[in-house]
Design a protein around this motif. Structure first.
Motif, PDB file in Angstrom:
ATOM      1  N   ALA A  39       7.352  -8.840   8.537  1.00 55.58           N
ATOM      2  CA  ALA A  39       8.473  -8.121   7.927  1.00 55.58           C
ATOM      3  C   ALA A  39       7.931  -6.918   7.172  1.00 55.58           C
ATOM      4  O   ALA A  39       6.991  -7.050   6.377  1.00 55.58           O
ATOM      5  N   ILE A  40       8.494  -5.748   7.431  1.00 58.05           N
ATOM      6  CA  ILE A  40       7.998  -4.500   6.856  1.00 58.05           C
ATOM      7  C   ILE A  40       9.122  -3.819   6.079  1.00 58.05           C
ATOM      8  O   ILE A  40      10.245  -3.685   6.585  1.00 58.05           O
ATOM      9  N   LYS A  41       8.811  -3.392   4.874  1.00 60.71           N
ATOM     10  CA  LYS A  41       9.750  -2.580   4.106  1.00 60.71           C
ATOM     11  C   LYS A  41       9.053  -1.287   3.711  1.00 60.71           C
ATOM     12  O   LYS A  41       7.927  -1.307   3.218  1.00 60.71           O
ATOM     13  N   ARG A  42       9.727  -0.168   3.941  1.00 65.33           N
ATOM     14  CA  ARG A  42       9.157   1.142   3.650  1.00 65.33           C
ATOM     15  C   ARG A  42      10.084   1.892   2.709  1.00 65.33           C
ATOM     16  O   ARG A  42      11.298   1.947   2.926  1.00 65.33           O
ATOM     17  N   VAL A  43       9.517   2.493   1.686  1.00 62.30           N
ATOM     18  CA  VAL A  43      10.248   3.377   0.788  1.00 62.30           C
ATOM     19  C   VAL A  43       9.511   4.707   0.779  1.00 62.30           C
ATOM     20  O   VAL A  43       8.343   4.767   0.379  1.00 62.30           O
ATOM     21  N   SER A  44      10.173   5.772   1.232  1.00 66.87           N
ATOM     22  CA  SER A  44       9.483   7.044   1.406  1.00 66.87           C
ATOM     23  C   SER A  44      10.368   8.204   0.982  1.00 66.87           C
ATOM     24  O   SER A  44      11.581   8.184   1.194  1.00 66.87           O
ATOM     25  N   VAL A  45       9.748   9.223   0.380  1.00 66.26           N
ATOM     26  CA  VAL A  45      10.449  10.472   0.070  1.00 66.26           C
ATOM     27  C   VAL A  45      10.123  11.546   1.101  1.00 66.26           C
ATOM     28  O   VAL A  45      10.570  12.685   0.972  1.00 66.26           O
ATOM     29  N   ALA A  82       0.858  -1.186   0.000  1.00 63.42           N
ATOM     30  CA  ALA A  82       0.000   0.000   0.000  1.00 63.42           C
ATOM     31  C   ALA A  82       0.893   1.235   0.000  1.00 63.42           C
ATOM     32  O   ALA A  82       2.066   1.179   0.375  1.00 63.42           O
ATOM     33  N   ALA A  83       0.322   2.354  -0.427  1.00 64.90           N
ATOM     34  CA  ALA A  83       1.035   3.628  -0.421  1.00 64.90           C
ATOM     35  C   ALA A  83       0.108   4.710   0.108  1.00 64.90           C
ATOM     36  O   ALA A  83      -1.107   4.681  -0.131  1.00 64.90           O
ATOM     37  N   ALA A  84       0.678   5.666   0.841  1.00 64.69           N
ATOM     38  CA  ALA A  84      -0.090   6.778   1.400  1.00 64.69           C
ATOM     39  C   ALA A  84       0.625   8.089   1.084  1.00 64.69           C
ATOM     40  O   ALA A  84       1.858   8.152   1.106  1.00 64.69           O
ATOM     41  N   SER A 104       4.667   7.611   0.687  1.00 61.38           N
ATOM     42  CA  SER A 104       5.335   6.539   1.425  1.00 61.38           C
ATOM     43  C   SER A 104       4.724   5.223   0.968  1.00 61.38           C
ATOM     44  O   SER A 104       3.501   5.062   0.997  1.00 61.38           O
ATOM     45  N   GLU A 105       5.563   4.294   0.512  1.00 58.25           N
ATOM     46  CA  GLU A 105       5.112   2.988   0.052  1.00 58.25           C
ATOM     47  C   GLU A 105       5.602   1.909   1.017  1.00 58.25           C
ATOM     48  O   GLU A 105       6.778   1.904   1.404  1.00 58.25           O
ATOM     49  N   VAL A 106       4.705   1.023   1.383  1.00 56.55           N
ATOM     50  CA  VAL A 106       5.017  -0.006   2.378  1.00 56.55           C
ATOM     51  C   VAL A 106       4.625  -1.374   1.839  1.00 56.55           C
ATOM     52  O   VAL A 106       3.560  -1.541   1.243  1.00 56.55           O
TER      53      VAL A 106
END
Length: 301
Positions: free
Chosen positions: A89-95, A22-24, A51-53
């Protein structure tokens, strides 16, 4: 760009894994924030920065004692759905930068909630996500569609004000950090909010009417009033200069992160190009961090 891996260590044997994404969106502060008759509220301002998770659930692994906000969001979501998994397990990619007032924590939490639900083949309503988020910290509300009035302490949506206007923003961070949780625990916050209530009431009326009638100038005036009113709560040393630049560019108005460091400029349609406006700010203040982006309707993807 930030990447976070938070795996709960595997027990060393093959495991069944369920995955969800998901992304917010983040925010440019808030169009309005304060209290009315003592009740806290804000009007959301989602922007096109995300932010994409991704979440992986497994039926084996060890438990981690100390959990960050995203891990707490995943655990609370599992409890809400009546599910239990040994390994998350969580991976986050955020600007989105942290502690600036751009909704980074709310975006991470909201995306984690939905990604966790999707790993189980479920979809959470915005109200459920907001309720979970509010258990962790005050919420910026960008999980709700369009532009929405919310109680940021409880996560309760008060009124939907319609879709986001098609407007560009210049966002500037002069520096510093503000911890949202600490800010909302300030002993003087209630009295400061009471002091600015008359201006906040005016700001809310203008922004609400402007959004409902698509009068962006009225909306901009209201956002500017709220930004100025917040000087008694969390002063922005450069707000007067920012307002002057906005006037020079014939912008619709300014807004701020009421519990953060950033300031935004709402550009007029057909006016100054957002890239040129951002470049101007960078030349004037090379030590500031500057973005150009656009307002978007809230909601997860």
């Amino acid at each position: 760009m930030d990447v976070l891996d938070n795996p709960i260590r595997s027990a060393g044997r093959a495991a069944v894994v369920w995955r969800g994404r998901a992304a917010a969106p983040g925010t440019c502060g808030e169009l309005v924030q304060g209290t009315l008759r003592g009740e806290p509220f804000l009007i959301t301002c989602p922007v096109d920065l995300w932010s994409e998770v991704s979440v992986e659930l497994s039926n084996s692994g060890a438990t981690v004692a100390a959990l960050d906000k995203s891990s707490r969001a995943a655990r609370l979501t599992l409890q809400y759905l009546g599910a239990e998994y040994a390994c998350v397990a969580i991976k986050r990619v955020s600007v989105l930068p942290e502690s600036k007032g751009m909704g980074s924590s709310t975006a991470d939490i909201a995306a984690t909630c939905q990604a966790t639900a999707r790993a189980l083949g479920r979809e959470l309503e915005p109200a459920a996500i907001a309720k979970i988020a509010a258990q962790i910290e005050p919420s910026d509300g960008q999980m709700f569609p369009g532009i929405t009035i919310i109680n940021h302490l409880t996560g309760e949506a008060k009124k939907y004000l319609g879709p986001a206007p098609p407007l560009n923003l210049v966002v500037a961070d002069p520096g510093g950090v503000v911890d949202t949780v600490v800010f909302n625990r300030r002993q003087d916050l209630a009295s400061k909010n009471f002091q600015k209530e008359p201006m906040v009431k005016q700001a809310m009326e203008l922004v609400t009417r402007g959004l409902l009638t698509e009068d962006w100038e009225m909306m901009g005036r209201g956002a500017t009033i709220s930004a100025q009113a917040n000087q008694v709560v969390l002063p922005k040393p450069h707000l007067a200069l920012w307002r002057q630049w906005a006037a020079d560019m014939r912008a619709l108005g300014v807004l701020v992160a009421h519990s953060g460091t950033v300031m935004g400029m709402i550009l007029r349609p057909g006016g100054v190009d957002p890239r040129e406006a951002a470049d101007f700010v960078r030349r004037q203040k090379p030590d500031w961090t500057v973005w150009h982006t656009s307002m978007i309707s809230g909601g997860l993807r």
